[in-house]
Design a protein around this motif. Structure first.
Motif, PDB file in Angstrom:
ATOM      1  N   MET A   1       0.825  -1.196   0.000  1.00 21.84           N
ATOM      2  CA  MET A   1       0.000   0.000   0.000  1.00 21.84           C
ATOM      3  C   MET A   1       0.869   1.260   0.000  1.00 21.84           C
ATOM      4  SD  MET A   1      -3.029   1.325   0.266  1.00 21.84           S
ATOM      5  CE  MET A   1      -3.952   2.619   1.004  1.00 21.84           C
ATOM      6  N   LEU A   2       1.927   1.257   0.820  1.00 17.10           N
ATOM      7  CA  LEU A   2       2.791   2.429   0.911  1.00 17.10           C
ATOM      8  C   LEU A   2       3.490   2.708  -0.414  1.00 17.10           C
ATOM      9  CD1 LEU A   2       3.992   4.688   2.624  1.00 17.10           C
ATOM     10  CD2 LEU A   2       5.815   3.114   3.283  1.00 17.10           C
ATOM     11  N   LYS A   3       3.935   1.640  -1.110  1.00 19.39           N
ATOM     12  CA  LYS A   3       4.636   1.878  -2.380  1.00 19.39           C
ATOM     13  C   LYS A   3       3.699   2.488  -3.417  1.00 19.39           C
ATOM     14  CE  LYS A   3       4.302  -2.590  -4.722  1.00 19.39           C
ATOM     15  NZ  LYS A   3       5.048  -3.691  -5.301  1.00 19.39           N
ATOM     16  N   TYR A   4       2.422   2.117  -3.406  1.00 18.00           N
ATOM     17  CA  TYR A   4       1.459   2.705  -4.340  1.00 18.00           C
ATOM     18  C   TYR A   4       1.176   4.162  -3.983  1.00 18.00           C
ATOM     19  CZ  TYR A   4       0.776  -2.057  -5.894  1.00 18.00           C
ATOM     20  OH  TYR A   4       0.984  -3.321  -6.383  1.00 18.00           O
ATOM     21  N   THR A   5       1.114   4.466  -2.705  1.00 14.80           N
ATOM     22  CA  THR A   5       0.884   5.845  -2.264  1.00 14.80           C
ATOM     23  C   THR A   5       2.054   6.733  -2.652  1.00 14.80           C
ATOM     24  OG1 THR A   5      -0.419   5.016  -0.397  1.00 14.80           O
ATOM     25  CG2 THR A   5       0.351   7.285  -0.261  1.00 14.80           C
ATOM     26  N   VAL A   6       3.265   6.269  -2.401  1.00 20.75           N
ATOM     27  CA  VAL A   6       4.459   7.043  -2.746  1.00 20.75           C
ATOM     28  C   VAL A   6       4.574   7.204  -4.254  1.00 20.75           C
ATOM     29  CG1 VAL A   6       6.987   7.031  -2.693  1.00 20.75           C
ATOM     30  CG2 VAL A   6       5.694   6.426  -0.638  1.00 20.75           C
ATOM     31  N   SER A   7       4.359   6.139  -5.005  1.00 25.31           N
ATOM     32  CA  SER A   7       4.479   6.236  -6.462  1.00 25.31           C
ATOM     33  C   SER A   7       3.385   7.128  -7.040  1.00 25.31           C
ATOM     34  CB  SER A   7       4.458   4.857  -7.110  1.00 25.31           C
ATOM     35  OG  SER A   7       3.195   4.262  -6.965  1.00 25.31           O
ATOM     36  N   LEU A   8       2.184   7.097  -6.461  1.00 22.51           N
ATOM     37  CA  LEU A   8       1.120   7.991  -6.916  1.00 22.51           C
ATOM     38  C   LEU A   8       1.525   9.442  -6.697  1.00 22.51           C
ATOM     39  CD1 LEU A   8      -1.733   8.501  -7.999  1.00 22.51           C
ATOM     40  CD2 LEU A   8      -2.567   8.279  -5.641  1.00 22.51           C
ATOM     41  N   ALA A   9       2.091   9.747  -5.534  1.00 24.01           N
ATOM     42  CA  ALA A   9       2.541  11.111  -5.251  1.00 24.01           C
ATOM     43  C   ALA A   9       3.624  11.542  -6.240  1.00 24.01           C
ATOM     44  CB  ALA A   9       3.062  11.198  -3.819  1.00 24.01           C
ATOM     45  N   ILE A  10       4.556  10.652  -6.539  1.00 21.99           N
ATOM     46  CA  ILE A  10       5.631  10.978  -7.478  1.00 21.99           C
ATOM     47  C   ILE A  10       5.078  11.213  -8.882  1.00 21.99           C
ATOM     48  CG2 ILE A  10       7.672  10.040  -8.648  1.00 21.99           C
ATOM     49  CD1 ILE A  10       8.359   8.674  -5.933  1.00 21.99           C
ATOM     50  N   VAL A  11       4.204  10.328  -9.330  1.00 22.71           N
ATOM     51  CA  VAL A  11       3.615  10.469 -10.669  1.00 22.71           C
ATOM     52  C   VAL A  11       2.814  11.759 -10.770  1.00 22.71           C
ATOM     53  CG1 VAL A  11       1.913   9.483 -12.250  1.00 22.71           C
ATOM     54  CG2 VAL A  11       3.634   8.012 -11.207  1.00 22.71           C
ATOM     55  N   LEU A  12       1.993  12.057  -9.775  1.00 25.31           N
ATOM     56  CA  LEU A  12       1.204  13.290  -9.792  1.00 25.31           C
ATOM     57  C   LEU A  12       2.097  14.530  -9.779  1.00 25.31           C
ATOM     58  CD1 LEU A  12      -1.766  12.414  -7.408  1.00 25.31           C
ATOM     59  CD2 LEU A  12      -1.817  12.636  -9.898  1.00 25.31           C
ATOM     60  N   ALA A  13       3.164  14.489  -8.985  1.00 26.69           N
ATOM     61  CA  ALA A  13       4.079  15.626  -8.933  1.00 26.69           C
ATOM     62  C   ALA A  13       4.764  15.844 -10.277  1.00 26.69           C
ATOM     63  CB  ALA A  13       5.117  15.417  -7.827  1.00 26.69           C
ATOM     64  N   ILE A  14       5.196  14.776 -10.909  1.00 24.63           N
ATOM     65  CA  ILE A  14       5.847  14.893 -12.222  1.00 24.63           C
ATOM     66  C   ILE A  14       4.870  15.444 -13.246  1.00 24.63           C
ATOM     67  CG2 ILE A  14       6.802  13.547 -14.141  1.00 24.63           C
ATOM     68  CD1 ILE A  14       8.119  11.733 -11.986  1.00 24.63           C
ATOM     69  N   ILE A  15       3.661  14.908 -13.270  1.00 26.22           N
ATOM     70  CA  ILE A  15       2.650  15.401 -14.213  1.00 26.22           C
ATOM     71  C   ILE A  15       2.357  16.872 -13.954  1.00 26.22           C
ATOM     72  CG2 ILE A  15       0.207  15.212 -14.855  1.00 26.22           C
ATOM     73  CD1 ILE A  15       0.525  12.156 -14.476  1.00 26.22           C
ATOM     74  N   TRP A  16       2.219  17.249 -12.680  1.00 27.01           N
ATOM     75  CA  TRP A  16       1.944  18.642 -12.351  1.00 27.01           C
ATOM     76  C   TRP A  16       3.077  19.541 -12.837  1.00 27.01           C
ATOM     77  CZ3 TRP A  16       4.059  22.713  -9.842  1.00 27.01           C
ATOM     78  CH2 TRP A  16       3.237  23.808  -9.635  1.00 27.01           C
ATOM     79  N   LEU A  17       4.308  19.140 -12.570  1.00 26.08           N
ATOM     80  CA  LEU A  17       5.456  19.956 -12.999  1.00 26.08           C
ATOM     81  C   LEU A  17       5.539  20.074 -14.516  1.00 26.08           C
ATOM     82  CD1 LEU A  17       8.185  18.773 -10.484  1.00 26.08           C
ATOM     83  CD2 LEU A  17       7.251  21.086 -10.672  1.00 26.08           C
ATOM     84  N   LEU A  18       5.288  18.975 -15.218  1.00 22.08           N
ATOM     85  CA  LEU A  18       5.360  19.014 -16.684  1.00 22.08           C
ATOM     86  C   LEU A  18       4.248  19.866 -17.289  1.00 22.08           C
ATOM     87  CD1 LEU A  18       6.278  15.299 -17.495  1.00 22.08           C
ATOM     88  CD2 LEU A  18       7.743  17.311 -17.695  1.00 22.08           C
ATOM     89  N   PHE A  19       3.046  19.748 -16.749  1.00 23.70           N
ATOM     90  CA  PHE A  19       1.913  20.487 -17.316  1.00 23.70           C
ATOM     91  C   PHE A  19       1.907  21.960 -16.896  1.00 23.70           C
ATOM     92  CE2 PHE A  19      -0.953  16.526 -17.882  1.00 23.70           C
ATOM     93  CZ  PHE A  19      -0.241  16.181 -19.014  1.00 23.70           C
ATOM     94  N   SER A  20       2.369  22.261 -15.700  1.00 24.94           N
ATOM     95  CA  SER A  20       2.311  23.648 -15.237  1.00 24.94           C
ATOM     96  C   SER A  20       3.453  24.486 -15.807  1.00 24.94           C
ATOM     97  CB  SER A  20       2.347  23.710 -13.713  1.00 24.94           C
ATOM     98  OG  SER A  20       3.650  23.431 -13.233  1.00 24.94           O
ATOM     99  N   GLY A  21       4.617  23.886 -15.923  1.00 23.28           N
ATOM    100  CA  GLY A  21       5.776  24.629 -16.395  1.00 23.28           C
ATOM    101  C   GLY A  21       6.313  25.597 -15.355  1.00 23.28           C
ATOM    102  N   MET A  22       5.747  25.584 -14.168  1.00 21.15           N
ATOM    103  CA  MET A  22       6.169  26.477 -13.084  1.00 21.15           C
ATOM    104  C   MET A  22       7.119  25.720 -12.162  1.00 21.15           C
ATOM    105  SD  MET A  22       4.557  29.313 -13.455  1.00 21.15           S
ATOM    106  CE  MET A  22       3.143  30.029 -14.236  1.00 21.15           C
ATOM    107  N   TRP A  23       8.403  25.916 -12.328  1.00 22.90           N
ATOM    108  CA  TRP A  23       9.388  25.173 -11.554  1.00 22.90           C
ATOM    109  C   TRP A  23       9.964  25.999 -10.404  1.00 22.90           C
ATOM    110  CZ3 TRP A  23      11.085  20.179 -13.203  1.00 22.90           C
ATOM    111  CH2 TRP A  23      10.488  19.750 -14.381  1.00 22.90           C
ATOM    112  N   THR A  24       9.864  27.334 -10.494  1.00 25.97           N
ATOM    113  CA  THR A  24      10.536  28.180  -9.505  1.00 25.97           C
ATOM    114  C   THR A  24       9.638  29.232  -8.881  1.00 25.97           C
ATOM    115  OG1 THR A  24      11.261  29.675 -11.273  1.00 25.97           O
ATOM    116  CG2 THR A  24      12.778  27.904 -10.640  1.00 25.97           C
ATOM    117  N   HIS A  25       8.407  29.328  -9.265  1.00 28.12           N
ATOM    118  CA  HIS A  25       7.511  30.360  -8.744  1.00 28.12           C
ATOM    119  C   HIS A  25       7.273  30.138  -7.248  1.00 28.12           C
ATOM    120  CE1 HIS A  25       4.037  32.976  -8.322  1.00 28.12           C
ATOM    121  NE2 HIS A  25       4.400  33.520  -9.487  1.00 28.12           N
ATOM    122  N   PRO A  26       7.482  31.167  -6.402  1.00 28.28           N
ATOM    123  CA  PRO A  26       7.421  30.992  -4.948  1.00 28.28           C
ATOM    124  C   PRO A  26       6.026  30.678  -4.389  1.00 28.28           C
ATOM    125  CG  PRO A  26       7.764  33.294  -5.498  1.00 28.28           C
ATOM    126  CD  PRO A  26       7.863  32.535  -6.771  1.00 28.28           C
TER     127      PRO A  26
END
Length: 160
Positions: free
Chosen positions: A1-26
């Motif tokens: 269960m923990l590995k799925y939770t962690v991997s979901l967080a990582i996948v969502l974070a990567i998708i968010w970063l790629l789609f938003s394009g905001m890497w440094t905005h405070p």
């Protein structure tokens, strides 16, 4: 269960970063992190973070399955185009059923969706281990009934 939770967080974070394009905005980056955390928390609370809800085990088999399915889609497009160009007489619609050998609901869903993605066929009903589908012609129907897609979907599913 923990590995799925962690991997979901990582996948969502990567998708968010790629789609938003905001890497440094405070302001935006912490809000993105908060949205990922909230989504993961809600998914965990809803008990949908599991092997089927976040199918990490399908990443490697998908490298073999998706190219094959894309080729089948192209071949089916050509077949359907031939039927359209040949006129009304070449179309002989039919409703048929096929047994699904997949062990999980996810596997049967993959199989049913693969049938629908292939031009000239549409899945209309799935119950237990049986899939009802519409086919544009007898040749297209036989393409599903020959069992190749079922075998590959079962192999893709990876359940023994």
């Amino acid at each position: 269960m923990l590995k799925y939770t962690v991997s979901l967080a990582i996948v969502l974070a990567i998708i968010w970063l790629l789609f938003s394009g905001m890497w440094t905005h405070p302001i935006i980056v912490p809000l993105g992190a908060a949205s990922v955390a909230l989504t993961v928390w809600l998914a965990t609370r809803m008990k949908i973070v599991d092997r089927e809800g976040h199918p990490l085990h399908l990443i490697v088999p998908s490298l073999k399955y998706w190219p094959w399915l894309l080729l089948e889609i192209v071949k089916s497009n050509i077949t359907v185009a031939r039927h359209v160009l040949a006129g009304k007489g070449s179309i002989n619609p039919r409703l048929s059923r096929v047994k699904a050998s997949q062990k999980t609901e996810l596997g049967r869903t993959i199989y049913a969706n693969s049938i629908t993605l292939t031009p000239g066929t549409v899945t209309v009903h799935v119950r237990d281990n049986e899939i009802w589908f519409y086919a544009l012609s007898e040749a297209i129907e036989q393409g599903v009934l020959n069992g190749e897609m079922d075998r590959r979907a079962t192999e893709f599913e990876g359940e023994k």
